[in-house]
Motif scaffolding. Structure first.
Motif, short mmCIF file in Angstrom:
data_model
loop_
_atom_site.label_atom_id
_atom_site.label_comp_id
_atom_site.label_asym_id
_atom_site.label_seq_id
_atom_site.Cartn_x
_atom_site.Cartn_y
_atom_site.Cartn_z
N TYR A 104 31.79 14.03 40.79
CA TYR A 104 30.87 13.53 41.83
C TYR A 104 29.48 13.38 41.24
O TYR A 104 29.19 13.88 40.15
N GLU A 105 28.63 12.70 41.97
CA GLU A 105 27.28 12.39 41.53
C GLU A 105 26.36 13.61 41.74
O GLU A 105 26.48 14.32 42.74
N ARG B 299 23.34 15.06 43.07
CA ARG B 299 22.34 14.71 44.10
C ARG B 299 21.19 15.69 44.12
O ARG B 299 20.10 15.36 44.58
#
Length: 81
Positions: A24-25, A27
């Motif tokens: 996942y990114e 953030r």
């Protein structure tokens, strides 16, 4: 009268096994950038680092940010797993 300020160099280290593996990114890192830009008047230049939560890699990254990149400030996030 105009004062110019050299950029404050900020090392930003995100520790996340999954984000560093592309699951996942990240953030939290960009959120730190946003918050610091809101609160610090000087121009900022970020040196982002995204790592798995591994002690030797973290030590090396912190050393490089300070010694090689000459960061004035280093902020870390993550590493909770």
């Amino acid at each position: 009268m105009s004062l110019s300020h050299a950029p404050l160099i900020v090392g930003r280290v995100t520790l996340s096994d999954r984000a560093s593996a592309g699951v996942y990114e990240d953030r939290s890192g960009p959120e730190i950038d946003r918050i610091l830009r809101e609160r610090i008047a000087n121009p900022l230049r970020f040196v982002p680092v995204l790592l798995a939560d591994e002690e030797a890699a973290i030590e090396e990254a912190l050393r490089c940010l300070c010694d090689d990149d000459h960061c004035h400030l280093v902020v870390t996030t993550g590493g909770t797993g």
